[in-house]
Design an enzyme around this catalytic site. Structure first.
Site, PDB file in Angstrom:
ATOM      1  N   LEU A  51      38.374  14.465  11.318  1.00 28.24           N
ATOM      2  CA  LEU A  51      38.871  15.659  12.382  1.00 28.24           C
ATOM      3  C   LEU A  51      37.942  16.353  13.030  1.00 28.24           C
ATOM      4  CD1 LEU A  51      41.612  16.635  13.425  1.00 28.24           C
ATOM      5  CD2 LEU A  51      41.475  18.618  12.003  1.00 28.24           C
ATOM      6  N   GLY A  52      36.988  15.870  13.821  1.00 27.03           N
ATOM      7  CA  GLY A  52      35.897  16.416  14.670  1.00 27.03           C
ATOM      8  C   GLY A  52      36.477  16.805  15.958  1.00 27.03           C
ATOM      9  N   ARG A  53      35.573  16.607  16.931  1.00 30.44           N
ATOM     10  CA  ARG A  53      35.798  17.059  18.436  1.00 30.44           C
ATOM     11  C   ARG A  53      36.905  15.984  18.858  1.00 30.44           C
ATOM     12  NH1 ARG A  53      30.144  16.414  18.311  1.00 30.44           N
ATOM     13  NH2 ARG A  53      29.027  18.578  18.639  1.00 30.44           N
ATOM     14  N   ILE A  54      36.685  14.862  18.683  1.00 35.60           N
ATOM     15  CA  ILE A  54      37.710  13.909  19.137  1.00 35.60           C
ATOM     16  C   ILE A  54      39.010  13.948  18.621  1.00 35.60           C
ATOM     17  CG2 ILE A  54      38.249  11.513  19.666  1.00 35.60           C
ATOM     18  CD1 ILE A  54      35.225  11.265  19.984  1.00 35.60           C
TER      19      ILE A  54
ATOM     20  N   ARG B   5      35.517  15.178   4.886  1.00 34.12           N
ATOM     21  CA  ARG B   5      34.713  15.445   3.572  1.00 34.12           C
ATOM     22  C   ARG B   5      35.245  16.954   3.049  1.00 34.12           C
ATOM     23  NH1 ARG B   5      28.692  13.656   4.644  1.00 34.12           N
ATOM     24  NH2 ARG B   5      29.579  14.395   6.575  1.00 34.12           N
TER      25      ARG B   5
ATOM     26  N   ARG C 103      34.105   3.423  14.794  1.00 32.13           N
ATOM     27  CA  ARG C 103      33.013   2.321  14.836  1.00 32.13           C
ATOM     28  C   ARG C 103      33.681   1.121  13.986  1.00 32.13           C
ATOM     29  NH1 ARG C 103      31.132   4.071  18.623  1.00 32.13           N
ATOM     30  NH2 ARG C 103      28.953   4.866  19.085  1.00 32.13           N
TER      31      ARG C 103
ATOM     32  N   ASP D 253      39.569  -0.738  19.187  1.00 34.14           N
ATOM     33  CA  ASP D 253      38.664  -0.611  20.433  1.00 34.14           C
ATOM     34  C   ASP D 253      37.198  -1.071  20.079  1.00 34.14           C
ATOM     35  OD1 ASP D 253      38.119   0.013  22.979  1.00 34.14           O
ATOM     36  OD2 ASP D 253      37.217   1.929  22.438  1.00 34.14           O
TER      37      ASP D 253
ATOM     38  N   GLU E 238      30.309  -6.515  17.524  1.00 34.59           N
ATOM     39  CA  GLU E 238      30.581  -6.284  19.150  1.00 34.59           C
ATOM     40  C   GLU E 238      29.669  -7.320  19.811  1.00 34.59           C
ATOM     41  OE1 GLU E 238      31.310  -2.297  20.249  1.00 34.59           O
ATOM     42  OE2 GLU E 238      32.687  -1.826  18.544  1.00 34.59           O
TER      43      GLU E 238
ATOM     44  N   HIS F 296      36.197  -2.116  23.533  1.00 39.22           N
ATOM     45  CA  HIS F 296      35.021  -0.899  23.321  1.00 39.22           C
ATOM     46  C   HIS F 296      35.214  -0.300  24.697  1.00 39.22           C
ATOM     47  CE1 HIS F 296      31.773   1.162  21.156  1.00 39.22           C
ATOM     48  NE2 HIS F 296      32.437   2.013  21.779  1.00 39.22           N
TER      49      HIS F 296
HETATM   50  C1  8YV Z   1      30.191   4.038  24.687  1.00 40.88           C
HETATM   51  C2  8YV Z   1      30.424   5.310  22.639  1.00 40.88           C
HETATM   52  O1  8YV Z   1      30.723   2.924  24.507  1.00 40.88           O
HETATM   53  O2  8YV Z   1      29.838   7.502  22.915  1.00 40.88           O
HETATM   54  C3  8YV Z   1      29.751   6.501  22.107  1.00 40.88           C
HETATM   55  O3  8YV Z   1      29.249   6.443  21.030  1.00 40.88           O
HETATM   56  O4  8YV Z   1      30.614   4.364  21.730  1.00 40.88           O
HETATM   57  C4  8YV Z   1      30.973   4.890  23.861  1.00 40.88           C
HETATM   58  O5  8YV Z   1      31.410   6.112  24.306  1.00 40.88           O
HETATM   59  C5  8YV Z   1      28.597   3.976  24.295  1.00 40.88           C
HETATM   60  O6  8YV Z   1      27.785   5.007  24.703  1.00 40.88           O
HETATM   61  C6  8YV Z   1      27.992   2.881  25.147  1.00 40.88           C
HETATM   62  O7  8YV Z   1      26.644   2.899  24.643  1.00 40.88           O
END
Ligand code: 8YV
Length: 312
Positions: A152-155, A175, A232, A256, A261, A279
Site C-alpha cells: 500500500l504505497g503511492r499506487i 512490512r 513486477r 501486466d 518480459e 506491461h
Molecule cells: C514503464 C514501469 O513501463 O515506471 C515503471 O517502473 O514499469 C513503467 O511505468 C517503464 O518505466 C518503462 O521503462
C-alpha cells in the site's frame, strides 16, 4: 560552455530523446556494438545517465563512469538501478513517481473487472460468432467483494480509492502498518490472501520482494480468488502461478508484468481465465508525457541547481 555529456541507456520516447538532445550532449549508448570497449575509452567523459526503469543503471555501469554525478530514470521502479553504488559515490538519482499513479491503478482495476467479469474472454467469444449458439457463461461479481493490496504505497492507495468506489472491503499487507490509512492491516501476506477475493500486487520489485507470492500464498487465495499483478513479475513465482491456475487452486489472474518480459509463458497464453497485458499500465499519452517531462526536468534541475527535482 560545453554541454553536459549524458549517456543514454536504452531507447526512450522520441519526444524525450529530442528534448534531451536539445539540452545535452547525449550519446546513444544503446547503439554501441562493443559497450565495454566504448566505456573503457570514453567512460570518463560522462556526467549523467538518462535511462528507464527497464534498462536501469547497474553497479558495473556506474563504476565505468568515474565522473558520473546524476542518473535520471523514466519510471517509478528502481530495482534496476544500483542505488547503493550511486549513494556511495554521492550520485543523485531522479525518477518519476506519482505522475503514473492514476494510470497504474486504473490498469489494476481494469484487470480486476476484466478477469472477474470475463470481458476479454467474452470479447473473443463474440468475435468468434459464438453468441448465436449459446449465451456467454456467467461470471463473478466485483462490487462489494474483498480486495487485498500487497504494497500500500503511492499506487496502492489509488487502487484502494478505485475499489472504494465499487463498495469493496479493503485490507492491505506491507512490512509495517500504515497509521495514515483507514484500511485494515493484515500482518501476514498469507492472512491477506486467505481473506481476499482479489489479491492485487502493487509492491516494489527487486530482491526483497522476489517470489513473495508463492504456491502457499496462491493456495491461501483459494479456488474463488483472483490474482492481479501490476508491479513486477519477480514478485510472483510464475511457475507456481501456472501450476495453481492449472490445478484450479485460484480462479484466475490478471497480469501486466512477467518474470522475463517480453516473453510470456505459453502455458499462460493458452489459458482463458487469465488476462494478459504487455506491461502497459503507465502507457497513456498523458502519463508518458508527464514521465518524460519529469525525466528531463530531473536532469535540467540537477545541472542548474545541483539537485534533481524528484530524488529516489
Ligand atoms: C514503464 C514501469 O513501463 O515506471 C515503471 O517502473 O514499469 C513503467 O511505468 C517503464 O518505466 C518503462 O521503462
Amino acid at each position: 560552455m560545453s554541454r553536459p555529456r549524458i549517456l543514454q541507456q536504452g531507447r526512450l520516447l522520441p519526444d524525450l530523446e529530442a528534448a534531451l538532445v536539445s539540452h545535452f550532449d547525449v550519446h546513444p549508448f544503446w547503439q554501441e556494438k562493443s559497450p565495454d570497449a566504448f566505456l573503457s575509452q570514453h567512460g570518463a567523459d560522462f556526467v549523467g545517465i538518462a535511462t528507464s526503469a527497464r534498462y536501469g543503471a547497474d553497479a558495473a555501469l556506474i563504476d565505468a563512469l568515474p565522473a558520473l554525478q546524476v542518473i535520471s530514470s523514466f519510471g517509478v521502479g528502481l530495482e534496476t538501478i544500483s542505488l547503493e553504488r550511486a549513494r556511495a559515490r554521492g550520485i543523485q538519482v531522479g525518477y518519476t513517481p506519482d505522475v503514473l499513479n492514476d494510470c497504474v491503478a486504473d490498469t489494476a482495476f481494469g484487470l480486476v473487472l476484466d478477469v472477474a467479469r470475463r470481458f476479454s474472454e467474452a470479447d473473443r467469444y463474440t468475435r468468434a460468432g459464438l453468441w448465436a449458439n449459446a449465451p456467454f457463461p456467467l461470471s463473478t461479481k466485483v462490487s462489494g467483494k474483498r480486495l487485498g493490496i500487497l504494497g500500500l504505497g503511492r499506487i496502492g492507495r489509488v487502487v484502494a480509492r478505485r475499489a472504494s468506489g465499487f463498495d469493496m472491503e479493503i485490507r492491505y499487507h506491507n512490512r509495517r502498518v500504515d497509521a495514515s490509512v483507514p484500511y485494515a492491516y493484515e500482518p501476514t501476506l498469507q492472512g491477506l490472501a486467505t481473506w481476499a477475493d482479489f489479491l492485487v500486487v502493487v509492491s516494489a520489485g527487486g530482491a526483497q520482494t522476489r517470489h513473495l507470492v508463492s504456491a502457499d500464498i496462491l493456495r491461501a487465495l483459494g479456488p474463488k480468488g483472483y490474482l492481479i499483478n501490476v508491479s513486477r513479475g519477480s514478485v510472483i513465482d510464475e511457475q507456481a502461478l501456472i501450476t495453481a491456475l492449472e490445478n484450479g487452486d485460484i480462479a484466475g489472474a490478471g497480469l501486466d508484468v512477467y518474470s522475463d518480459e517480453p516473453n510470456v509463458p505459453e502455458a499462460l497464453r493458452a489459458m482463458n481465465n487469465v488476462v494478459l497485458l504487455p506491461h502497459l499500465a503507465s502507457a497513456t499519452h498523458e502519463t508518458r508525457r508527464a514521465m518524460a517531462e519529469l525525466t528531463l526536468n530531473n536532469l535540467v534541475s540537477f545541472f542548474e541547481t545541483g539537485k534533481v527535482s524528484v530524488a529516489a
